[in-house]
Design a protein around this motif. Structure first.
Motif, short mmCIF file in Angstrom:
data_model
loop_
_atom_site.label_atom_id
_atom_site.label_comp_id
_atom_site.label_asym_id
_atom_site.label_seq_id
_atom_site.Cartn_x
_atom_site.Cartn_y
_atom_site.Cartn_z
N GLU A 110 0.85 -1.18 0.00
CA GLU A 110 0.00 0.00 0.00
C GLU A 110 0.89 1.23 0.00
N ARG A 111 0.50 2.22 -0.79
CA ARG A 111 1.16 3.52 -0.75
C ARG A 111 0.11 4.55 -0.39
N TYR A 112 0.50 5.54 0.42
CA TYR A 112 -0.48 6.52 0.87
C TYR A 112 0.20 7.86 1.11
N ASP A 113 -0.62 8.90 1.10
CA ASP A 113 -0.13 10.25 1.36
C ASP A 113 -0.18 10.49 2.86
N PRO A 114 0.98 10.66 3.53
CA PRO A 114 0.97 10.83 4.98
C PRO A 114 0.16 12.02 5.46
N ALA A 115 -0.01 13.02 4.62
CA ALA A 115 -0.77 14.20 5.02
C ALA A 115 -2.23 13.88 5.29
N PHE A 116 -2.73 12.76 4.73
CA PHE A 116 -4.12 12.36 4.92
C PHE A 116 -4.25 11.17 5.86
N ASP A 117 -3.17 10.83 6.55
CA ASP A 117 -3.15 9.65 7.41
C ASP A 117 -2.82 10.07 8.84
N ALA A 118 -3.15 9.19 9.79
CA ALA A 118 -2.88 9.49 11.20
C ALA A 118 -1.40 9.78 11.44
N VAL A 119 -0.52 9.13 10.68
CA VAL A 119 0.91 9.35 10.89
C VAL A 119 1.29 10.80 10.59
N GLY A 120 0.52 11.47 9.74
CA GLY A 120 0.80 12.86 9.43
C GLY A 120 0.61 13.80 10.60
N GLY A 121 -0.08 13.31 11.64
CA GLY A 121 -0.23 14.12 12.84
C GLY A 121 0.91 13.96 13.83
N THR A 122 1.86 13.07 13.51
CA THR A 122 2.98 12.82 14.42
C THR A 122 4.26 13.52 13.99
N TYR A 123 4.28 14.07 12.77
CA TYR A 123 5.42 14.83 12.28
C TYR A 123 4.88 15.77 11.21
N THR A 124 5.73 16.61 10.64
CA THR A 124 5.30 17.53 9.59
C THR A 124 5.62 16.93 8.23
N PRO A 125 4.62 16.41 7.51
CA PRO A 125 4.89 15.82 6.19
C PRO A 125 5.52 16.84 5.25
N ALA A 126 6.50 16.38 4.50
CA ALA A 126 7.20 17.24 3.54
C ALA A 126 6.75 16.89 2.12
N PRO A 127 6.85 17.83 1.19
CA PRO A 127 6.56 17.50 -0.21
C PRO A 127 7.44 16.34 -0.66
N GLY A 128 6.87 15.38 -1.33
CA GLY A 128 7.64 14.22 -1.78
C GLY A 128 7.62 13.05 -0.83
N ASP A 129 6.96 13.18 0.33
CA ASP A 129 6.83 12.05 1.25
C ASP A 129 5.75 11.10 0.75
N ILE A 130 6.00 9.81 0.86
CA ILE A 130 5.00 8.79 0.53
C ILE A 130 5.06 7.71 1.60
N GLY A 131 3.91 7.33 2.13
CA GLY A 131 3.85 6.27 3.12
C GLY A 131 3.75 4.91 2.44
N MET A 132 4.23 3.88 3.13
CA MET A 132 4.24 2.53 2.55
C MET A 132 3.94 1.48 3.62
N HIS A 133 3.10 0.51 3.26
CA HIS A 133 2.86 -0.70 4.05
C HIS A 133 3.14 -1.90 3.16
N VAL A 134 3.65 -2.98 3.74
CA VAL A 134 3.89 -4.18 2.95
C VAL A 134 3.56 -5.42 3.77
N LEU A 135 2.94 -6.40 3.13
CA LEU A 135 2.66 -7.69 3.73
C LEU A 135 3.05 -8.77 2.73
N VAL A 136 3.98 -9.63 3.13
CA VAL A 136 4.42 -10.72 2.26
C VAL A 136 3.56 -11.94 2.56
N GLY A 137 3.03 -12.55 1.53
CA GLY A 137 2.20 -13.74 1.70
C GLY A 137 3.04 -14.94 2.15
N PRO A 138 2.39 -15.96 2.70
CA PRO A 138 3.13 -17.16 3.14
C PRO A 138 3.66 -17.93 1.94
N PRO A 139 4.85 -18.52 2.06
CA PRO A 139 5.38 -19.30 0.94
C PRO A 139 4.61 -20.60 0.76
#
Length: 201
Positions: free
Chosen positions: A85-114
């Protein structure tokens, strides 16, 4: 008639691993696979262990409708293997914990089981490199933001290997997390920097 899969947004060959690709998450095609992943014990930090198929569908319907949060299904040699998942930190809860800068992109990853008996050495690292190569292929992205649960030491170690640097522990819905950042240069130095050749003596 069988429905065609969405075209890959990004494809990369990893030596010793195979071809890894990312395509837009398709709710009708992918939700059952994702539900199977997020309800397994290893995925506890994804926060959906007890989710029903309907719960997962509702959550990804919400994500797909936001306009600032996108989900991608990762494939290994054409088979579903991970979620990004990619997301804009300015629209996410994490954006309230620091000052998002232009060019920031949030990322989540989940690897499936082999698949049983088919664990591939170096697979998770190759997945991370594929994701970061994809994110940084956008010239407007200058820094990737992650916020893993403070208890998830395995993902923290992998993040650090990819060039992420821990910033601070922050409170987010449902967890305490390590807010961490990786710039384009930090990633390049961590993964693609070559060892200088020694002079012949």
């Amino acid at each position: 008639m069988t429905r065609a899969l969405p075209e890959p947004s990004f494809r990369r060959f990893a030596a010793g691993v195979g071809t890894l690709s990312l395509r837009p998450f398709d709710l009708s095609l992918d939700v059952t696979t994702l539900h199977n992943w997020v309800t397994q014990p290893y995925a506890q930090y994804w926060g959906m262990l007890t989710a029903s198929l309907a719960d997962v569908r509702a959550e990804y319907e919400r994500i797909l409708q936001t306009g600032h949060h996108q989900a991608f299904l990762g494939e290994h040699d054409g088979r579903p293997a991970f979620l990004m998942e990619r997301y804009d930190p300015a629209f996410d809860a994490v954006g309230g914990t620091y000052t998002p800068a232009p060019g920031d992109i949030g990322m989540h990853v989940l690897v499936g089981p082999p698949e049983p008996g088919q664990r591939v050495p170096g697979f998770t690292g190759a997945v991370f490199e594929t994701i970061l190569d994809y994110l940084f292929s956008d010239p407007l992205v200058g820094r990737v933001v992650v916020e893993p649960d403070i208890r998830n030491t395995k993902i923290q170690a992998l993040n650090e290997r990819m060039g992420f640097r821990k910033h601070s522990i922050v409170d987010l819905p449902g967890k305490q997390a390590w807010l961490s950042f990786c710039t384009r240069d930090q990633y390049s130095d961590a993964v693609y920097a070559t060892v200088p050749m020694t002079e012949a003596g």
